[in-house]
Design an enzyme around this catalytic site. Structure first.
Site, PDB file in Angstrom:
ATOM      1  N   CYS A 155      -8.542  -5.022 -10.442  1.00  0.00           N
ATOM      2  CA  CYS A 155      -8.129  -3.919 -11.312  1.00  0.00           C
ATOM      3  C   CYS A 155      -7.659  -2.784 -10.388  1.00  0.00           C
ATOM      4  O   CYS A 155      -8.473  -2.123  -9.758  1.00  0.00           O
ATOM      5  CB  CYS A 155      -9.328  -3.508 -12.160  1.00  0.00           C
ATOM      6  SG  CYS A 155      -8.982  -2.232 -13.342  1.00  0.00           S
ATOM      7  N   CYS A 173       0.856  -1.184   0.000  1.00  0.00           N
ATOM      8  CA  CYS A 173       0.000   0.000   0.000  1.00  0.00           C
ATOM      9  C   CYS A 173       0.895   1.237   0.000  1.00  0.00           C
ATOM     10  O   CYS A 173       1.806   1.355   0.831  1.00  0.00           O
ATOM     11  CB  CYS A 173      -0.896  -0.009   1.233  1.00  0.00           C
ATOM     12  SG  CYS A 173      -1.843   1.517   1.445  1.00  0.00           S
ATOM     13  N   CYS A 185       0.155   3.068   3.676  1.00  0.00           N
ATOM     14  CA  CYS A 185       0.520   2.517   4.992  1.00  0.00           C
ATOM     15  C   CYS A 185       1.526   1.382   4.913  1.00  0.00           C
ATOM     16  O   CYS A 185       1.896   0.818   5.933  1.00  0.00           O
ATOM     17  CB  CYS A 185      -0.729   2.063   5.731  1.00  0.00           C
ATOM     18  SG  CYS A 185      -1.440   0.535   5.093  1.00  0.00           S
ATOM     19  N   CYS A 195      -5.413   0.468   6.124  1.00  0.00           N
ATOM     20  CA  CYS A 195      -5.727   1.901   6.202  1.00  0.00           C
ATOM     21  C   CYS A 195      -7.022   2.265   5.477  1.00  0.00           C
ATOM     22  O   CYS A 195      -7.509   3.379   5.608  1.00  0.00           O
ATOM     23  CB  CYS A 195      -4.563   2.740   5.661  1.00  0.00           C
ATOM     24  SG  CYS A 195      -4.393   2.697   3.859  1.00  0.00           S
ATOM     25  N   CYS A 237      -7.324  -1.156   0.868  1.00  0.00           N
ATOM     26  CA  CYS A 237      -6.276  -1.676   1.744  1.00  0.00           C
ATOM     27  C   CYS A 237      -6.922  -2.140   3.045  1.00  0.00           C
ATOM     28  O   CYS A 237      -7.720  -1.412   3.646  1.00  0.00           O
ATOM     29  CB  CYS A 237      -5.242  -0.590   2.011  1.00  0.00           C
ATOM     30  SG  CYS A 237      -4.076  -1.028   3.321  1.00  0.00           S
TER      31      CYS A 237
END
Ligand SMILES: [Zn+2]
Length: 168
Positions: free
Chosen positions: A157, A79, A82, A131, A128
């Site tokens: 995607c 991510c 985070c 976060c 995510c």
């Protein structure tokens, strides 16, 4: 048109329902107000304006522009906000849809799934797991498993802007 090319065309239509001429600007602030995880989220100061627009405001980067679209390097995509590991490069495949595509997340719970009704038909938004940053959408049963011999028939995607590849 062969079977694979038909699937590529279908994939593009499913990713962006509606006519091809719809301006992407229309999607740029298509945020799902239902999802409010972003209220308590700490956004990384190092994020670019585009990354913040995608991760926080659920914008979509323009197709065929993302940094990782054609990347074949081995590693783990984290991510961008985070740093949580989200996707292995082993799960990446070329769906020619204009964004990086993965058939599964790196581990259960790495991402979360949310119903997104901002466009019809409704899509499934992926975020995510730590976060809540917006990643993109997931599409099931398009036929990739059979055509490309993948373990799963899912296409995650994902915006490149949401990711940071840590190469092996
Ligand atoms: Zn995150």
């Amino acid at each position: 048109m062969n079977k694979l090319n038909r699937l590529y065309a279908l994939t593009l239509r499913r990713t962006f329902p509606g006519t091809r001429s719809i301006a992407l600007a229309r999607y740029l602030h298509t945020s799902n107000k239902m999802s409010s995880e972003s209220n308590d989220v700490k956004w990384n100061d190092a994020l670019t304006p585009l990354q913040l627009m995608v991760l926080k405001d659920k914008a979509t980067e323009r197709p065929n522009t993302g940094a990782y679209l054609h990347t074949k390097d081995s590693g783990v995509y984290h991510c961008a906000n985070c740093d949580t590991p989200l996707y292995s490069s082993n799960a990446k495949f070329d769906a020619r849809c204009g964004w990086p595509a993965f058939y599964e997340e790196v581990s259960p719970g790495a991402i979360t799934y949310h119903r997104d009704t901002s466009l019809m038909p409704a899509r499934v938004e992926i975020c995510c797991g730590k976060c809540g940053g917006h990643l993109g959408h997931v599409f099931e049963g398009e036929g990739w498993k059979q055509l490309l011999n993948l373990p799963k028939d899912s296409r995650h995607c994902v915006n490149s802007a949401s990711l940071n590849l840590k190469r092996d």
